[in-house]
Design a protein around this motif. Structure first.
Motif, PDB file in Angstrom:
ATOM      1  N   LEU A  92       0.832  -1.460   0.086  1.00 32.99           N
ATOM      2  CA  LEU A  92      -0.018  -0.123  -0.159  1.00 32.99           C
ATOM      3  C   LEU A  92       0.838   1.266   0.200  1.00 32.99           C
ATOM      4  N   HIS A 110       0.854   4.000  -3.034  1.00 32.28           N
ATOM      5  CA  HIS A 110       0.636   5.380  -3.005  1.00 32.28           C
ATOM      6  C   HIS A 110       1.562   6.408  -3.344  1.00 32.28           C
ATOM      7  N   SER A 128      -3.552   7.776  -6.249  1.00 34.26           N
ATOM      8  CA  SER A 128      -3.442   7.711  -4.626  1.00 34.26           C
ATOM      9  C   SER A 128      -4.776   8.069  -4.128  1.00 34.26           C
ATOM     10  N   SER A 138      -6.853   5.296  -2.086  1.00 41.35           N
ATOM     11  CA  SER A 138      -7.168   5.499  -0.581  1.00 41.35           C
ATOM     12  C   SER A 138      -8.708   5.619  -0.298  1.00 41.35           C
ATOM     13  N   ALA A 141      -0.575   7.595   3.206  1.00 43.53           N
ATOM     14  CA  ALA A 141      -0.827   6.227   2.825  1.00 43.53           C
ATOM     15  C   ALA A 141      -0.956   5.228   4.281  1.00 43.53           C
ATOM     16  N   SER A 176      -3.950   6.249   5.840  1.00 41.77           N
ATOM     17  CA  SER A 176      -5.137   5.383   5.359  1.00 41.77           C
ATOM     18  C   SER A 176      -5.370   3.873   5.893  1.00 41.77           C
ATOM     19  N   SER A 183     -13.196   8.746   3.071  1.00 44.33           N
ATOM     20  CA  SER A 183     -12.851   8.540   1.830  1.00 44.33           C
ATOM     21  C   SER A 183     -12.661  10.157   1.325  1.00 44.33           C
ATOM     22  N   LYS A 213      -9.815  11.999   2.883  1.00 42.52           N
ATOM     23  CA  LYS A 213      -8.290  11.513   2.470  1.00 42.52           C
ATOM     24  C   LYS A 213      -7.920  11.892   0.997  1.00 42.52           C
TER      25      LYS A 213
END
Lengths: 219, 478
Positions: free
Chosen positions: B229, B233, B241, B245, B302, B305, B335, B338
């Motif tokens: 991950l 990202h 990215s 995410s 990242a 996330s 969501s 980010k």
């Protein structure tokens, strides 16, 4: 119906033997040959299922296994290896003895696990599933125990052979053909990626270890 | 209902095919925005149809929420992407041919995520997720630098392994349903599986859930399966990215939730709750400590996330109406926030010509607008009021405190640790002696503004109709 079971068990068993053989090869061409043999066995097993279960569309999956994984991909990888000049020995992270012992342990694990939990299911499904899980786990083991990008792809493809075997063994499962096509796209992309990205050109080797230098763990 | 579902899936795929033929990057960026706008409208139209179940597709309160979120973030990301890609072409990091390919791939990815979200057949859902994953693999490697290729390869291998395990789990679910539902399509149809869950073969169901948890868990980015991950990202283009995410992790979690519903409907099967609580907590705590060591700005977010996906998995593991409500709300808030942060970060990295945190200083002086956007995003994501993330985190913690006081200590600790790391890094980025270079960027501020406004509104006043909708979706989850 008994010999229908015997034949499919024989073919699945031979695929498992091929998985073991993949584990101890030390030359890259031998790896490709054994993988091609496993793909041919898979196509025979799927063809046999198509015939005994009377599901003719499974012949598509069988033909795909034979054509793509039995012939096209091994030949393409063979040519690529010759052209890139990397037909040397396969470097192993773990020694052959230890890898084979781990392979045996994984096979017994999957047999014990699947046979114990599926007592209610039909006998063919049980044993076919156990063998398929063993092939899948051996594919993982091969991906872990080799450093070479080509052998990692072969490990993944052998793992996927086990998945297709499991899916066709589950009687009447829908979408198997579509999913096997989707998997073929995935594999073609794998090979394509090695071709196009030309890992060798950028790193002077297809040794995945070379990639480790640019990994970002400390960023 | 079928027209809306067909449109949500078909518009992106059709436009992807058209965009492969469009030469100029300005035109294809505009086409991308237009297609995403049409998809968003058809996503909205789902609000006006009755929930309905077909053989291959399903529409219920839960996935309407996800589809609308998906298409909204897709739309705003396409707007951000237009200005981002313009800069990449000017600086020569991407050629027009690659950009044409990029836009087509972006739309195809949105289409496959919508397919996974609306599928009623578990095989079809798997195909949608697999396609979305493969497309992002290609997009991550699009810059073709050694580190981008390495990230792409790692994502490829780990993603494929996750996909394979999830597929084996899907076969096992089919076998578990085969006895009661018969051979063929019914045993792979989600709503039939749920209805007959109490009669399903328990031991097969247990094994299937483990495979699905590990398989889809890899895609969710749960520790210890998260290794792909941060690389994916940080090395790919920033719009990717943002959707990785903001959307793809959500879609993978959505898939896992559908299976959790089946398994928890069978009283003799294993309880998915405790397993998800443990995996969620490990991810949350691990990621919040890892935040302190990051030197790359995109890697920092990242890891954030991973932290938030851990918290959401924890919330769904707790279960019950309130925790599920909070989990769904947090998915939406995370969501939006980010992806807004990645919009800001993308422009920051372009303005400074680097992603190294140490080389980015004094943004508040050189780029006040960007600095303000980034600060708002980071305040929101670290859980400060009055933003929506605060609301959902507060709900998750209070419901845990009410039911298992000792258990609540761990997520609270993780959130505090992450809070410290994020604010510390933010201070570094915004203040101090400005570093050279500082290029001017033509940032489009609309996407960021839209997201932060929505998050702010949700934090101050969640409209009752929306809250009722979330409640009904949470009830479906039990």
């Amino acid at each position: 119906m008994n010999h229908a079971y015997d034949v499919s068990h024989l073919l699945a068993g031979l695929m498992l033997v091929a998985s073991f053989a993949l584990l101890y090869q030390d030359r890259i061409f031998a790896v490709l040959n054994i993988f091609a043999a496993q793909a041919v066995l898979l196509s025979m097993a799927v063809g046999w299922e198509a015939w005994t279960q009377q599901r003719p569309h499974l012949f598509v999956t069988a033909a795909l296994a034979l054509g793509l994984k039995g012939i096209v991909i091994p030949v393409a990888l063979h040519k690529m290896i010759v052209r890139l000049g990397i037909h040397r020995d396969v470097e192993q992270v773990v020694g052959v003895g230890k890898t084979l012992m781990a392979g045996l342990a994984l096979t017994s694990l999957s047999l014990l696990l699947v046979l114990r939990i599926t007592t209610a299911a039909e006998s063919f499904t049980r044993e076919g599933l156990a063998l398929a899980l063993a092939i899948i786990l051996l594919g993982f083991l091969m991906m872990i125990s080799r450093r070479n990008a080509v052998t990692q792809i072969v490990g993944f493809m052998s793992l996927e052979n086990g998945l297709i075997l499991a899916a066709t063994g589950a009687r009447g499962m829908p979408l198997v053909v579509e999913i096997s096509v989707a998997f073929s796209v995935l594999i073609a992309l794998f090979v394509f990626a090695v071709f196009v990205f030309r890992i060798r050109e950028r790193f002077d080797s297809v040794d995945v270890e070379a990639l480790e230098d640019v990994r970002g763990d400390h960023r | 209902m079928m027209t809306s579902v067909t449109l949500v899936i078909a518009i992106p795929f059709f436009s992807a095919a058209v965009l492969t033929l469009v030469p100029g990057y300005r035109m294809s960026a505009a086409g991308n925005m237009l297609a995403m706008f049409a998809t968003f409208l058809s996503g909205i139209s789902l609000l006006f149809v009755n929930p309905e179940v077909r053989d291959y597709f399903i529409i219920d309160e839960m996935n309407i929420l996800f589809v609308i979120l998906n298409t909204l973030v897709g739309l705003t990301t396409s707007i951000f992407s237009a200005s981002y890609i313009g800069h990449e072409i000017e600086t020569g990091k991407l050629t027009p041919l690659f950009v044409r390919f990029y836009h087509a791939m972006f739309l195809a990815m949105m289409g496959s995520m919508n397919l996974a979200l609306t599928a009623n057949n578990i095989g079809l859902m798997w195909v949608g997720l697999e396609m979305a994953t493969l497309i992002t693999v290609v997009m991550v490697g699009i810059y073709r630098t050694p580190s981008a290729l390495e990230a792409s390869w790692k994502y490829f291998i780990l993603g494929s392994v996750g996909i394979s395990l999830a597929f084996f789990g899907t076969i096992l679910i089919y076998l578990a349903g085969q006895k009661t539902l018969g051979e063929g399509a019914p045993a792979m149809t989600w709503n039939l599986l749920l209805a007959s869950a109490p009669q399903l073969d328990v031991s097969l169901l247990n094994l299937a859930f483990i495979f699905l948890l590990i398989g889809y868990g890899t895609k969710i980015g749960l520790a210890p399966l998260h290794a792909w991950l941060p690389d994916a990202h940080s090395e790919g283009p920033t719009p990717i990215s943002a959707v990785l995410s903001g959307l793809l992790l959500n879609v993978a979690l959505y898939g896992l939730l559908r299976f959790k519903m089946i398994v928890s409907a069978n009283s003799e099967a294993i309880q998915p709750g405790p397993i998800m609580i443990v995996m969620g907590l490990i991810s949350l705590l691990f990621a919040s400590f890892m935040l302190y060591q990051r030197r790359d700005i995109k890697r920092l977010f990242a890891y954030s996330s991973i932290e938030h996906m851990g918290l959401i998995t924890f919330a769904f593991g707790m279960g019950g109406p309130l925790a599920n409500f909070a989990g769904l709300l947090h998915m939406a808030m995370h969501s939006l926030t980010k992806s807004a942060i990645f919009f800001a970060v993308g422009h920051v990295a372009q303005a400074k010509g680097t992603q190294r945190i140490a080389a980015i200083r004094g943004l508040s002086v050189t780029h006040p607008g960007l600095a303000l956007g980034l600060a708002a995003g980071v305040f929101a994501i670290s859980g400060l009021p009055p933003f929506g993330v605060f609301m959902s985190e507060f709900l998750i913690l209070t419901t845990t405190f009410a039911r298992a006081p000792w258990l609540a200590v761990l997520p609270a600790l993780g959130l505090l640790i992450a809070f410290g790391a994020l604010l510390w890094r933010l201070q570094d980025l915004l203040f101090g002696e400005p570093t050279e270079p500082a290029y001017p960027v033509k940032a489009s501020s609309i996407p960021l503004l839209v997201h932060m406004t929505l998050v702010l509104i949700a934090g101050i006043y969640l409209p009752p109709t929306l809250a009722a909708w979330f409640e009904r979706a949470a009830e479906l989850l039990k």
